[in-house]
Design a protein around this motif. Sequence first.
Motif, PDB file in Angstrom:
ATOM      1  N   PHE A 220       8.745   0.582  -0.422  1.00 26.78           N
ATOM      2  CA  PHE A 220       7.693   0.763  -1.243  1.00 26.78           C
ATOM      3  C   PHE A 220       6.932  -0.602  -1.542  1.00 26.78           C
ATOM      4  CE2 PHE A 220      10.134   4.467  -2.170  1.00 26.78           C
ATOM      5  CZ  PHE A 220       9.273   5.518  -2.330  1.00 26.78           C
ATOM      6  N   ILE A 221       5.882  -0.593  -1.697  1.00 25.23           N
ATOM      7  CA  ILE A 221       4.970  -1.800  -2.168  1.00 25.23           C
ATOM      8  C   ILE A 221       4.466  -1.402  -3.420  1.00 25.23           C
ATOM      9  CG2 ILE A 221       4.623  -2.688   0.062  1.00 25.23           C
ATOM     10  CD1 ILE A 221       1.747  -1.457  -0.084  1.00 25.23           C
ATOM     11  N   ARG A 222       4.073  -2.581  -4.334  1.00 23.40           N
ATOM     12  CA  ARG A 222       3.376  -2.280  -5.696  1.00 23.40           C
ATOM     13  C   ARG A 222       2.194  -2.778  -5.411  1.00 23.40           C
ATOM     14  NH1 ARG A 222       5.865  -4.351 -11.340  1.00 23.40           N
ATOM     15  NH2 ARG A 222       5.287  -6.533 -10.713  1.00 23.40           N
ATOM     16  N   ILE A 223       1.027  -1.841  -5.719  1.00 16.04           N
ATOM     17  CA  ILE A 223      -0.251  -2.220  -6.002  1.00 16.04           C
ATOM     18  C   ILE A 223      -0.891  -2.436  -7.235  1.00 16.04           C
ATOM     19  CG2 ILE A 223      -2.390  -1.356  -5.183  1.00 16.04           C
ATOM     20  CD1 ILE A 223      -1.109   0.352  -3.175  1.00 16.04           C
ATOM     21  N   LEU A 224      -1.280  -3.456  -7.444  1.00 16.78           N
ATOM     22  CA  LEU A 224      -2.031  -3.600  -8.783  1.00 16.78           C
ATOM     23  C   LEU A 224      -3.548  -3.118  -8.735  1.00 16.78           C
ATOM     24  CD1 LEU A 224      -0.341  -7.254  -9.570  1.00 16.78           C
ATOM     25  CD2 LEU A 224       0.257  -5.153 -10.672  1.00 16.78           C
TER      26      LEU A 224
END
Length: 547
Positions: A249-253
């Motif tokens: 998973f990647i975190r998207i701001l």
Amino acid sequence: MQYDFVSYNRSDHYKGFQSALKQITNRRNWLLNNEAVITHFKTETHKGYFLRPIIDISKKFPKLANWRIGGRYTVEENNTRSVITDTLNPLAFSYDTYTVFVKSDEAKMNKYGLSFYTRKDKYPVGKNFKTGDKSYNLNLQTEILSNSKRQFYLNTTFRKLKVIDQQISRQKDDNTILGRAEYMMNEWNGFLTGNILYEAGSGQEQKREYAYLEVPAGTGQYTWIDYNEDGVQQLNEFELAAFKDQAKFIRILTPTNEYIKANYTTFNYSINLTPKQLFLKKDKANKDHFLSKFILTSSLQISKKALARGTFGFNPFSHTLIDTNLITLSTTFVNTISFNRQSTVWGLDFSSIANNNKALLTYGYESRKNTDWLLKSRIGVGKTSTFNLNLLTGTNALNTDNNKFENKNYEIRKNSIESSFSYVGGTTFRLTGGYKFEKKKNVPLYGGARLTAHSLLAESKYNILQSSALTGKLTYQSLNYKSSKSGQSTVSYIMMDGLMPGNNFLWNFMLTKRILNNLELNLIYDGRSSGKNKTIHTGRASITAIF
């Protein structure tokens, strides 16, 4: 003087032409640098023009050390209209600026400049542009470079914004400042070297929210652990992945529509003290002076944004991690004292590392704190072997002020001792073996979990000819974890670095092959056997281009 004409036609019925007139004159210390560009265009739905004239006039005064005084006028107007209604497009804009400036001779190493300019913004209203706001700006620039040992840069701007029509402009009356100063030094023959950077400013800050997006395994940064076993991904169930195969998973701001008036400051410094440089020009006895064996390095990085309370914020040290006025804070403070670093026989390094981070998210504040005290010792055994002993004590903490995320809170005290022995066989072979003992304890407020860990490490590298290298690493960890809470949690994942209680085995093999002069092929195999879980095997291949 130069005139250019360009015509442009496309198959989608776009037609346009541009006229550009440029004039440059440098005579009797007068400099005229003028330009006028206008572009007309028309499509099936829109028509209009883009106008950009520039008038720049200045005069140099040789009797005043070649200082220059001048003025500048610019306009930029995007006049786009509907073919049917002749009304302005909502994205149309227009502004003009008036500037007066004075600056020193640009050919000299030391430069100074002061300018004042106004900017008036116009917004589309029906068929016409109407003035919405106007700003007054003062800018100061300085570069002092004549001394190679001490150099200084300064660039600062003050802006006062006045809203003329509140029904047109989305802005509000405001005073803002933006400044940057940097100083670099090299004193006493290199005994003291370093640089200092300071920035300050004010403006609008958006609140941020984030979400997690699933990506192919190994290409992300975070892993999802279903702590409550409900099969639903929740924000408090994502952790930084400890292993590549878990990084899914990647975190998207995502910026929100909520704005906060904020002051920000940045302060960085990096300083090195090398006493040996004081004795370079003296006799041999002084070159071996006790003080010459020390090297001291210190660096500090502070980046802070805080709520504006009607004044500017210039002090980077004015807020602590628990201050509710903070929006974001990132602090890294590193200090190292080295003794006998350049010796091949033995050496010592003592370091302190402190990292503090705080961020305002849509669900509240999230604060992280990591503090380490590390002592590293090195002893050479003959010409081919080295013994290392490292002692570490520190704290790792995370805190959120939202009750829904209290399961992520922890404050872990850690202590460890690690020893390793390395053997180097020429340029083709290296073998390392080591042992590490580690104890971690979470504070009673967050559950009081405890961990005792024993680790054994073996690593080797073998260079095959000049084009290939084979690397292998094997790690065994015995983890004794005790907690009042059953099942996996953020605390257990952090304390055991993604492993499980009991016996854990990790292994890695990598083959690197130089294909061409600037291409490398990497074949990587990772394995992990953690507690009673199934053994995980991961294979990867990559090609690296070297330029």
